[in-house]
Write a protein that holds these residues in place. Sequence first.
Motif, mmCIF file in Angstrom:
data_model
loop_
_atom_site.group_PDB
_atom_site.id
_atom_site.type_symbol
_atom_site.label_atom_id
_atom_site.label_comp_id
_atom_site.label_asym_id
_atom_site.label_seq_id
_atom_site.Cartn_x
_atom_site.Cartn_y
_atom_site.Cartn_z
ATOM 1 N N ILE A 189 23.476 -0.485 74.098
ATOM 2 C CA ILE A 189 22.095 -0.445 73.666
ATOM 3 C C ILE A 189 21.949 0.594 72.554
ATOM 4 N N GLY A 190 20.806 0.582 71.896
ATOM 5 C CA GLY A 190 20.548 1.572 70.848
ATOM 6 C C GLY A 190 20.395 0.992 69.465
ATOM 7 N N GLY A 191 20.950 -0.204 69.219
ATOM 8 C CA GLY A 191 20.808 -0.814 67.898
ATOM 9 C C GLY A 191 21.429 0.051 66.814
ATOM 10 N N HIS A 192 20.620 0.400 65.804
ATOM 11 C CA HIS A 192 21.125 1.193 64.683
ATOM 12 C C HIS A 192 21.255 2.669 65.027
ATOM 13 N N ALA A 193 20.776 3.077 66.190
ATOM 14 C CA ALA A 193 20.925 4.474 66.624
ATOM 15 C C ALA A 193 22.224 4.601 67.408
ATOM 16 N N ARG A 194 23.159 5.356 66.863
ATOM 17 C CA ARG A 194 24.430 5.574 67.565
ATOM 18 C C ARG A 194 24.861 7.019 67.361
ATOM 19 N N SER A 195 25.019 7.732 68.443
ATOM 20 C CA SER A 195 25.338 9.160 68.393
ATOM 21 C C SER A 195 26.638 9.405 69.153
ATOM 22 N N VAL A 196 27.497 10.257 68.584
ATOM 23 C CA VAL A 196 28.771 10.610 69.217
ATOM 24 C C VAL A 196 28.785 12.118 69.454
ATOM 25 N N PRO A 197 28.894 12.561 70.715
ATOM 26 C CA PRO A 197 28.945 13.998 70.984
ATOM 27 C C PRO A 197 30.322 14.577 70.685
ATOM 28 N N ILE A 198 30.376 15.724 70.010
ATOM 29 C CA ILE A 198 31.633 16.420 69.740
ATOM 30 C C ILE A 198 31.428 17.901 70.019
ATOM 31 N N TRP A 199 32.521 18.630 70.153
ATOM 32 C CA TRP A 199 32.462 20.078 70.319
ATOM 33 C C TRP A 199 32.740 20.736 68.975
ATOM 34 N N LEU A 200 31.856 21.651 68.579
ATOM 35 C CA LEU A 200 31.978 22.339 67.299
ATOM 36 C C LEU A 200 31.621 23.803 67.503
ATOM 37 N N ASN A 201 32.572 24.678 67.198
ATOM 38 C CA ASN A 201 32.359 26.125 67.342
ATOM 39 C C ASN A 201 31.886 26.503 68.748
ATOM 40 N N GLY A 202 32.478 25.848 69.734
ATOM 41 C CA GLY A 202 32.191 26.200 71.112
ATOM 42 C C GLY A 202 30.941 25.595 71.701
ATOM 43 N N LYS A 203 30.272 24.707 71.004
ATOM 44 C CA LYS A 203 29.088 24.059 71.553
ATOM 45 C C LYS A 203 29.107 22.578 71.207
ATOM 46 N N GLN A 204 28.401 21.808 72.025
ATOM 47 C CA GLN A 204 28.370 20.359 71.835
ATOM 48 C C GLN A 204 27.262 19.982 70.859
ATOM 49 N N VAL A 205 27.611 19.182 69.875
ATOM 50 C CA VAL A 205 26.640 18.679 68.914
ATOM 51 C C VAL A 205 26.812 17.168 68.818
ATOM 52 N N SER A 206 25.815 16.505 68.293
ATOM 53 C CA SER A 206 25.852 15.047 68.155
ATOM 54 C C SER A 206 26.023 14.673 66.692
ATOM 55 N N ILE A 207 26.945 13.776 66.441
ATOM 56 C CA ILE A 207 27.161 13.222 65.109
ATOM 57 C C ILE A 207 26.500 11.852 65.070
ATOM 58 N N GLU A 208 25.628 11.636 64.091
ATOM 59 C CA GLU A 208 24.913 10.370 63.972
ATOM 60 C C GLU A 208 25.717 9.405 63.105
ATOM 61 N N LEU A 209 26.060 8.258 63.680
ATOM 62 C CA LEU A 209 26.790 7.227 62.943
ATOM 63 C C LEU A 209 25.873 6.131 62.419
ATOM 64 N N GLY A 210 24.629 6.129 62.843
ATOM 65 C CA GLY A 210 23.671 5.118 62.388
ATOM 66 C C GLY A 210 22.429 5.795 61.853
ATOM 67 N N SER A 211 21.280 5.456 62.416
ATOM 68 C CA SER A 211 20.038 6.117 62.022
ATOM 69 C C SER A 211 20.163 7.608 62.279
ATOM 70 N N GLN A 212 19.597 8.412 61.380
ATOM 71 C CA GLN A 212 19.838 9.842 61.464
ATOM 72 C C GLN A 212 18.561 10.677 61.519
ATOM 73 N N ASP A 213 17.725 10.532 60.512
ATOM 74 C CA ASP A 213 16.649 11.490 60.315
ATOM 75 C C ASP A 213 15.332 10.985 60.887
ATOM 76 N N ILE A 214 14.513 11.909 61.367
ATOM 77 C CA ILE A 214 13.169 11.614 61.833
ATOM 78 C C ILE A 214 12.207 12.567 61.135
ATOM 79 N N SER A 215 10.944 12.196 61.120
ATOM 80 C CA SER A 215 9.939 13.029 60.459
ATOM 81 C C SER A 215 8.580 12.746 61.066
ATOM 82 N N ALA A 216 7.913 13.799 61.534
ATOM 83 C CA ALA A 216 6.564 13.635 62.062
ATOM 84 C C ALA A 216 5.591 13.268 60.962
ATOM 85 N N ASP A 217 5.896 13.645 59.707
ATOM 86 C CA ASP A 217 5.011 13.331 58.587
ATOM 87 C C ASP A 217 5.105 11.865 58.203
ATOM 88 N N VAL A 218 6.318 11.336 58.162
ATOM 89 C CA VAL A 218 6.518 9.951 57.725
ATOM 90 C C VAL A 218 6.403 8.979 58.893
#
Length: 309
Positions: free
Chosen positions: A34-63
């Motif tokens: 599930i997720g369609g164009h939203a696809r996130s992959v968790p990785i470890w970077l500098n000792g903490k987990q972050v998500s890498i976006e492979l599809g849709s990325q940015d959000i904006s409360a203004d737009v």
Amino acid sequence: MRIGIAGAGIAGLAVAWLLEDDHECVVLESRDRIGGHARSVPIWLNGKQVSIELGSQDISADVFPLHRRLLELLGYPGEQIRPIPASLSVRRSGAVEPFLVTPADGPTEHPRSTVLGPAWEALGCFLEHALDRYESGDDWDVPLADLVEPLPVPDDLKRDLLYARPASLFCCDIEQVKELSARVATHFYVAASGEARWQQLASGLESSAWALAAGSPRARIKTGAALRRRAAPANGSNWPTRRANGTRSTAWSWPFRRRRRATSSRRWRAPATCARRWPRSGPSGRPTRSTSIRSTCRRIRRTGRPATW
């Protein structure tokens, strides 16, 4: 009412999330996730987990204020929404270097060298004319080609930048995007008041799809179930459908979108009864993918996140 929803992206899952209290919703997704164009992959970077976006990325409360409100209703805390300095890079297929890199809209720890020139001027000309027509109340039926073609811009930049950018946003090809409503195509750029602020979801945008699925416990989500045919009822009583694996079912209603106009949507409705209930396990007795999704959704409701996040 029994409602069939084609696609388990954020839009399809949001429909099920909104309707499941009053209707029986069945979501059919052609992919195995599930997720369609939203696809996130968790990785470890500098000792903490972050998500890498492979599809849709940015959000904006203004737009996208409605999307931001959706995240609030799903329970995302404010610290999950992190600001990012955004810029636009455009590269032609087969080329190594981009022909346009716009300045970032805020301070960044890793600044990028800008690439401006003719492409930057063409983008500025396009946005200036788009804003003029937006403020003058241009009709929603005016196609994008009527805005782009009169501009004093080389044809290669019209194709590779002014058409290619909205085509990537609306997931269509160059010829299709020319027929798209100019107001729809440029609303993304000119409708926000002031400078748009861009953010990313710390847990990954795909997590919002899982949150919607977890918040819709009565909806059925079936992956690997691409629609191959939707037959019009001869007697006006039901909508039979055939899935990619050959099985059949009927639905009360099928919401779907028209490809030619992003401003339009159609909803075909007719009463019916359920002709088939999908099994919870496959022929081998092992859980199907949809059973796995239900288990993950139950885990999210208990712990607040999937096991992989």
